[in-house]
Design a protein around this motif. Structure first.
Motif, PDB file in Angstrom:
ATOM      1  N   PHE A   1      11.560  -9.533  17.928  1.00 41.48           N
ATOM      2  CA  PHE A   1       9.794 -10.032  17.622  1.00 41.48           C
ATOM      3  C   PHE A   1       9.542 -10.943  18.482  1.00 41.48           C
ATOM      4  O   PHE A   1       9.816 -12.247  17.945  1.00 41.48           O
ATOM      5  N   VAL A   2       8.646 -12.104  19.527  1.00 43.07           N
ATOM      6  CA  VAL A   2       8.113 -12.741  20.241  1.00 43.07           C
ATOM      7  C   VAL A   2       6.902 -12.433  20.364  1.00 43.07           C
ATOM      8  O   VAL A   2       6.247 -11.823  20.716  1.00 43.07           O
ATOM      9  N   LEU A   3       5.627 -14.116  19.328  1.00 42.69           N
ATOM     10  CA  LEU A   3       4.457 -13.767  19.632  1.00 42.69           C
ATOM     11  C   LEU A   3       4.127 -15.957  20.422  1.00 42.69           C
ATOM     12  O   LEU A   3       4.573 -16.665  19.420  1.00 42.69           O
ATOM     13  N   GLU A   4       3.789 -15.158  21.182  1.00 38.62           N
ATOM     14  CA  GLU A   4       3.723 -17.220  21.933  1.00 38.62           C
ATOM     15  C   GLU A   4       2.314 -17.334  22.271  1.00 38.62           C
ATOM     16  O   GLU A   4       1.514 -16.736  21.928  1.00 38.62           O
ATOM     17  N   LEU A   5       2.274 -18.024  21.886  1.00 33.63           N
ATOM     18  CA  LEU A   5       0.699 -18.943  22.150  1.00 33.63           C
ATOM     19  C   LEU A   5       0.610 -19.321  24.005  1.00 33.63           C
ATOM     20  O   LEU A   5       1.182 -20.417  23.713  1.00 33.63           O
ATOM     21  N   ARG A   6      -0.124 -18.770  24.185  1.00 35.35           N
ATOM     22  CA  ARG A   6      -0.370 -19.956  25.838  1.00 35.35           C
ATOM     23  C   ARG A   6      -1.563 -20.672  26.126  1.00 35.35           C
ATOM     24  O   ARG A   6      -2.825 -19.869  25.214  1.00 35.35           O
TER      25      ARG A   6
ATOM     26  N   LEU B   1      -3.677 -26.063  36.931  1.00 35.11           N
ATOM     27  CA  LEU B   1      -1.271 -25.724  36.687  1.00 35.11           C
ATOM     28  C   LEU B   1      -1.358 -24.592  36.232  1.00 35.11           C
ATOM     29  O   LEU B   1      -2.196 -23.799  35.716  1.00 35.11           O
ATOM     30  N   PRO B   2       0.080 -23.957  36.384  1.00 37.99           N
ATOM     31  CA  PRO B   2       0.115 -22.625  35.651  1.00 37.99           C
ATOM     32  C   PRO B   2      -0.182 -22.945  34.160  1.00 37.99           C
ATOM     33  O   PRO B   2      -0.217 -24.084  33.310  1.00 37.99           O
ATOM     34  N   ASP B   3      -0.440 -21.668  33.341  1.00 36.61           N
ATOM     35  CA  ASP B   3      -0.633 -21.512  31.460  1.00 36.61           C
ATOM     36  C   ASP B   3       0.766 -21.946  31.116  1.00 36.61           C
ATOM     37  O   ASP B   3       1.269 -22.591  31.279  1.00 36.61           O
ATOM     38  N   ARG B   4       0.327 -23.229  30.275  1.00 35.36           N
ATOM     39  CA  ARG B   4       1.336 -23.658  28.939  1.00 35.36           C
ATOM     40  C   ARG B   4       1.551 -22.755  28.111  1.00 35.36           C
ATOM     41  O   ARG B   4       0.523 -22.944  27.469  1.00 35.36           O
ATOM     42  N   LEU B   5       2.702 -22.965  27.979  1.00 37.32           N
ATOM     43  CA  LEU B   5       3.349 -22.304  26.351  1.00 37.32           C
ATOM     44  C   LEU B   5       3.091 -23.772  25.063  1.00 37.32           C
ATOM     45  O   LEU B   5       3.537 -24.462  25.074  1.00 37.32           O
ATOM     46  N   GLU B   6       2.097 -22.774  24.045  1.00 38.70           N
ATOM     47  CA  GLU B   6       2.040 -24.560  23.230  1.00 38.70           C
ATOM     48  C   GLU B   6       2.961 -24.307  22.225  1.00 38.70           C
ATOM     49  O   GLU B   6       3.439 -25.175  22.137  1.00 38.70           O
ATOM     50  N   ARG B   7       3.013 -23.065  21.483  1.00 35.09           N
ATOM     51  CA  ARG B   7       4.185 -22.516  20.442  1.00 35.09           C
ATOM     52  C   ARG B   7       4.501 -21.061  21.039  1.00 35.09           C
ATOM     53  O   ARG B   7       4.090 -20.340  21.102  1.00 35.09           O
ATOM     54  N   ALA B   8       5.555 -20.739  20.189  1.00 33.55           N
ATOM     55  CA  ALA B   8       5.879 -19.525  20.579  1.00 33.55           C
ATOM     56  C   ALA B   8       6.513 -19.001  18.716  1.00 33.55           C
ATOM     57  O   ALA B   8       7.276 -20.156  17.484  1.00 33.55           O
ATOM     58  N   ALA B   9       6.572 -17.972  17.917  1.00 26.58           N
ATOM     59  CA  ALA B   9       7.122 -17.669  16.769  1.00 26.58           C
ATOM     60  C   ALA B   9       7.947 -16.365  17.356  1.00 26.58           C
ATOM     61  O   ALA B   9       7.552 -15.707  17.763  1.00 26.58           O
ATOM     62  N   ASP B  10       9.949 -16.359  16.542  1.00 29.94           N
ATOM     63  CA  ASP B  10      10.619 -15.068  16.546  1.00 29.94           C
ATOM     64  C   ASP B  10      10.710 -14.926  15.341  1.00 29.94           C
ATOM     65  O   ASP B  10      11.521 -16.178  14.585  1.00 29.94           O
ATOM     66  N   TRP B  11      11.215 -13.618  15.436  1.00 29.46           N
ATOM     67  CA  TRP B  11      11.884 -13.479  14.303  1.00 29.46           C
ATOM     68  C   TRP B  11      12.065 -11.753  14.522  1.00 29.46           C
ATOM     69  O   TRP B  11      12.200 -11.579  15.629  1.00 29.46           O
TER      70      TRP B  11
END
Length: 218
Positions: free
Chosen positions: A77-82, A88-98
């Protein structure tokens, strides 16, 4: 999992893959597998943490067949907060993966679900495993400032070799090996990559599910 992201509860699961399709776990008509991402606010309008749920991840029979054939499978699983920026292009703020794993004991015919932290659950049917994988969980991955945001969630299901299963089990227990930490011997990492490539071209099933939330402001 990257960073100090909290999962409530930690419902990580993985399954196993094989080449031939069989009937769905409940013996009825298959429900298409999908990943559901839910956003909500409380009575005061405060944004709650996102809730992620895998719907019928064993549906279609290919992963049930793999389990029966003795192939462990991983759910990643991966969840990204963008952060959406107009210019500008969307920025990846943080991500969680498990991750987690499901395997079938060929002697007892019992399914084992290994969660992050090394905890285990045991089931006697594919339907029970499917229900466990479908339990919703909350990810504490929230915006840190104003702006317009959205979430992107993915779930990858893929077959594992027995040696890779050992690596994943150690990772789930918190015993992060050098290859997973990306600080180990380059040859080991290359060998692991070649094993995975061999599995992917061998005809064993793989599946990727993806979902995306609407835009929102905190």
């Amino acid at each position: 999992m990257r960073g100090a992201v909290r999962l409530v509860p930690v419902l990580l699961a993985a399954a196993v893959a094989a080449g031939r399709a069989q009937a769905p776990p409940d013996g009825g008509r298959a429900t298409p597998p999908r990943l559901v991402l839910t956003l909500d606010r409380d009575a005061a309008g405060v944004l709650r943490a996102p809730v992620v749920r895998a719907v019928s991840p064993l549906s279609g029979g290919i992963f049930v067949a793999a389990l029966r054939d003795g192939f462990p499978v991983r759910f990643h699983f991966v969840l990204e907060l963008r952060h959406s920026v107009r210019i500008l292009p969307d920025r990846l703020e943080r991500a969680a993966d498990w991750e987690a794993v499901v395997a079938l004991d060929p002697l007892t015919r019992e399914y084992t679900l290994i969660r992050s932290g090394g905890s285990q659950e045991h089931f006697t049917s594919e339907a029970a495993v499917d229900r466990a994988l479908a339990t919703p969980f909350t990810v504490d991955l929230m915006p840190g400032g104003p702006g317009q945001y959205y979430y992107v969630g993915t779930l990858e299901i893929e077959s594992l070799s027995l040696s890779e299963l050992g690596e994943v089990e150690r990772w789930l227990r918190g015993d992060v090996g050098p290859v997973i930490a990306r600080t180990g011997d380059v040859g080991d990492a290359v060998e692991r990559g070649l094993r995975r490539l061999l599995i992917r071209i061998s005809g064993l099933p793989r599946r990727r599910l993806e979902t995306r939330s609407p835009f929102f402001t905190p």
